[in-house]
Design a protein around this motif. Structure first.
Motif, PDB file in Angstrom:
ATOM      1  N   ILE A 194     -13.413  -2.799 -20.488  1.00 47.73           N
ATOM      2  CA  ILE A 194     -13.199  -1.404 -19.891  1.00 47.73           C
ATOM      3  C   ILE A 194     -14.411  -0.307 -20.078  1.00 47.73           C
ATOM      4  CG2 ILE A 194     -11.668   0.915 -20.083  1.00 47.73           C
ATOM      5  CD1 ILE A 194      -9.378  -0.823 -20.608  1.00 47.73           C
ATOM      6  N   ALA A 195     -15.029  -0.318 -21.219  1.00 48.13           N
ATOM      7  CA  ALA A 195     -15.959   0.777 -21.335  1.00 48.13           C
ATOM      8  C   ALA A 195     -17.130   0.331 -20.598  1.00 48.13           C
ATOM      9  CB  ALA A 195     -16.297   0.678 -22.922  1.00 48.13           C
ATOM     10  N   GLU A 196     -17.404  -0.876 -20.524  1.00 47.14           N
ATOM     11  CA  GLU A 196     -18.686  -1.452 -19.878  1.00 47.14           C
ATOM     12  C   GLU A 196     -18.510  -0.988 -18.167  1.00 47.14           C
ATOM     13  OE1 GLU A 196     -21.208  -5.535 -19.165  1.00 47.14           O
ATOM     14  OE2 GLU A 196     -20.178  -5.283 -20.851  1.00 47.14           O
ATOM     15  N   ASP A 197     -17.382  -1.700 -17.951  1.00 44.66           N
ATOM     16  CA  ASP A 197     -17.019  -1.481 -16.295  1.00 44.66           C
ATOM     17  C   ASP A 197     -17.169   0.013 -15.852  1.00 44.66           C
ATOM     18  OD1 ASP A 197     -17.062  -4.375 -16.324  1.00 44.66           O
ATOM     19  OD2 ASP A 197     -14.743  -4.247 -16.277  1.00 44.66           O
ATOM     20  N   ILE A 198     -16.401   0.746 -16.766  1.00 43.59           N
ATOM     21  CA  ILE A 198     -16.375   2.154 -16.332  1.00 43.59           C
ATOM     22  C   ILE A 198     -17.917   2.836 -16.416  1.00 43.59           C
ATOM     23  CG2 ILE A 198     -15.971   4.511 -17.112  1.00 43.59           C
ATOM     24  CD1 ILE A 198     -12.977   3.466 -18.113  1.00 43.59           C
ATOM     25  N   SER A 199     -18.717   2.459 -17.283  1.00 43.23           N
ATOM     26  CA  SER A 199     -20.016   3.057 -17.448  1.00 43.23           C
ATOM     27  C   SER A 199     -20.910   2.504 -16.191  1.00 43.23           C
ATOM     28  CB  SER A 199     -20.897   2.826 -18.607  1.00 43.23           C
ATOM     29  OG  SER A 199     -20.954   1.237 -18.820  1.00 43.23           O
ATOM     30  N   LYS A 239       5.084   8.342 -13.996  1.00 42.09           N
ATOM     31  CA  LYS A 239       5.021   7.400 -12.868  1.00 42.09           C
ATOM     32  C   LYS A 239       3.612   6.763 -13.001  1.00 42.09           C
ATOM     33  CE  LYS A 239       8.075  10.145 -10.300  1.00 42.09           C
ATOM     34  NZ  LYS A 239       8.406  10.957  -9.051  1.00 42.09           N
ATOM     35  N   PRO A 240       3.503   5.571 -12.600  1.00 43.61           N
ATOM     36  CA  PRO A 240       2.083   5.007 -12.466  1.00 43.61           C
ATOM     37  C   PRO A 240       1.089   5.856 -11.348  1.00 43.61           C
ATOM     38  CG  PRO A 240       3.785   3.509 -11.573  1.00 43.61           C
ATOM     39  CD  PRO A 240       4.389   4.708 -12.118  1.00 43.61           C
ATOM     40  N   PRO A 241       0.026   5.577 -11.543  1.00 41.24           N
ATOM     41  CA  PRO A 241      -0.990   6.211 -10.548  1.00 41.24           C
ATOM     42  C   PRO A 241      -0.836   5.620  -9.121  1.00 41.24           C
ATOM     43  CG  PRO A 241      -2.082   5.203 -12.312  1.00 41.24           C
ATOM     44  CD  PRO A 241      -0.783   5.071 -12.685  1.00 41.24           C
ATOM     45  N   LYS A 242      -0.968   6.605  -8.232  1.00 38.07           N
ATOM     46  CA  LYS A 242      -0.799   5.923  -6.811  1.00 38.07           C
ATOM     47  C   LYS A 242      -1.966   5.341  -6.283  1.00 38.07           C
ATOM     48  CE  LYS A 242       2.134   9.904  -5.555  1.00 38.07           C
ATOM     49  NZ  LYS A 242       2.520  10.899  -4.752  1.00 38.07           N
ATOM     50  N   ASN A 243      -3.303   5.771  -6.650  1.00 33.72           N
ATOM     51  CA  ASN A 243      -4.314   4.991  -6.187  1.00 33.72           C
ATOM     52  C   ASN A 243      -4.991   4.178  -7.256  1.00 33.72           C
ATOM     53  OD1 ASN A 243      -3.940   6.405  -3.840  1.00 33.72           O
ATOM     54  ND2 ASN A 243      -4.941   8.266  -4.379  1.00 33.72           N
ATOM     55  N   LYS A 244      -5.558   3.088  -7.056  1.00 35.85           N
ATOM     56  CA  LYS A 244      -6.383   2.450  -8.053  1.00 35.85           C
ATOM     57  C   LYS A 244      -7.752   2.940  -8.138  1.00 35.85           C
ATOM     58  CE  LYS A 244      -3.796  -1.858  -7.399  1.00 35.85           C
ATOM     59  NZ  LYS A 244      -4.038  -3.189  -7.265  1.00 35.85           N
ATOM     60  N   SER A 245      -8.324   2.711  -9.353  1.00 31.38           N
ATOM     61  CA  SER A 245      -9.549   3.282  -9.550  1.00 31.38           C
ATOM     62  C   SER A 245     -10.863   2.332  -8.985  1.00 31.38           C
ATOM     63  CB  SER A 245     -10.033   3.268 -11.044  1.00 31.38           C
ATOM     64  OG  SER A 245      -9.862   2.152 -11.466  1.00 31.38           O
ATOM     65  N   LYS A 246     -10.503   1.325  -8.558  1.00 25.36           N
ATOM     66  CA  LYS A 246     -11.091   0.255  -7.752  1.00 25.36           C
ATOM     67  C   LYS A 246     -12.370  -0.473  -8.875  1.00 25.36           C
ATOM     68  CE  LYS A 246     -10.708   1.725  -3.260  1.00 25.36           C
ATOM     69  NZ  LYS A 246     -11.213   2.333  -2.132  1.00 25.36           N
ATOM     70  N   ILE A 247     -12.051  -0.137 -10.264  1.00 25.29           N
ATOM     71  CA  ILE A 247     -12.496  -1.101 -11.527  1.00 25.29           C
ATOM     72  C   ILE A 247     -11.335  -1.952 -12.003  1.00 25.29           C
ATOM     73  CG2 ILE A 247     -13.586  -0.690 -13.800  1.00 25.29           C
ATOM     74  CD1 ILE A 247     -14.252   2.136 -12.994  1.00 25.29           C
ATOM     75  N   THR A 248     -11.963  -3.276 -11.675  1.00 31.25           N
ATOM     76  CA  THR A 248     -10.773  -4.431 -12.208  1.00 31.25           C
ATOM     77  C   THR A 248     -10.188  -4.224 -13.405  1.00 31.25           C
ATOM     78  OG1 THR A 248     -12.018  -5.486 -10.525  1.00 31.25           O
ATOM     79  CG2 THR A 248     -10.270  -6.929 -11.906  1.00 31.25           C
ATOM     80  N   SER A 249     -11.082  -4.166 -14.451  1.00 31.28           N
ATOM     81  CA  SER A 249     -10.502  -4.151 -15.744  1.00 31.28           C
ATOM     82  C   SER A 249      -9.466  -2.745 -15.965  1.00 31.28           C
ATOM     83  CB  SER A 249     -11.537  -4.101 -16.686  1.00 31.28           C
ATOM     84  OG  SER A 249     -12.530  -3.128 -16.724  1.00 31.28           O
ATOM     85  N   VAL A 250      -9.955  -1.686 -15.598  1.00 36.16           N
ATOM     86  CA  VAL A 250      -9.047  -0.655 -15.735  1.00 36.16           C
ATOM     87  C   VAL A 250      -7.759  -0.835 -14.831  1.00 36.16           C
ATOM     88  CG1 VAL A 250      -8.784   1.977 -15.080  1.00 36.16           C
ATOM     89  CG2 VAL A 250     -10.888   1.052 -16.140  1.00 36.16           C
TER      90      VAL A 250
END
Length: 143
Positions: free
Chosen positions: A97-102, A33-44
């Motif tokens: 992804i990596a840059e946005d997460i960091s 199942k897909p995650p219920k909540n978004k991480s609020k990081i657009t690329s992720v």
């Protein structure tokens, strides 16, 4: 009193073993199942969204094949085109992804990691299914 405690402990252990065995049997074909909540990081969030769109297509196709349903060639071609567009969308998100997460806060990093792990399971299913259909299985080789 000790007899009741040891009997109770044996029953609890037996129930745990039965529960673990039944859980492992039933969990083999359960849909991710897909995650219920978004991480609020657009690329992720976009990567996870496109991963599960691809997963849904592959899962439905795999289910139909396992059920023995004949899939028309034009429907199969359309499915492949849509799957290709989902894969292209995934490739577009990967460099960011990596840059946005960091750059995100710790809690958003944790949520993003959780969501990416969930999409990793979905993509692993896709990879194994597509590999089986493209390369075939050992049973197909024998026939």
């Amino acid at each position: 009193m000790k007899i009741l405690q040891s009997k109770y402990q044996k029953n609890v252990i037996i129930l745990l073993i039965i529960g673990l065995i039944s859980t492992s049997i039933w969990s083999q074909d359960i849909r991710v199942k897909p995650p219920k909540n978004k991480s609020k990081i657009t690329s992720v969030d976009n990567f996870v969204k496109h991963s599960f769109e691809l997963y849904h297509k592959v899962f439905v196709y795999d289910s139909l094949v396992k059920a023995g349903v004949d899939i028309p060639a034009d429907l199969e071609d359309e499915l492949m085109e849509r799957a290709q567009s989902d894969v292209d969308s995934l490739w577009q998100e990967i460099p960011n992804i990596a840059e946005d997460i960091s750059d995100a806060s710790f809690m958003r990093q944790a949520k993003a990691t959780f969501n990416l792990n969930r999409s990793k399971k979905a993509l692993k299913f896709c990879m194994l299914s597509v590999k089986a259909y493209v390369l075939g299985t050992e049973e197909d080789d024998d026939n």
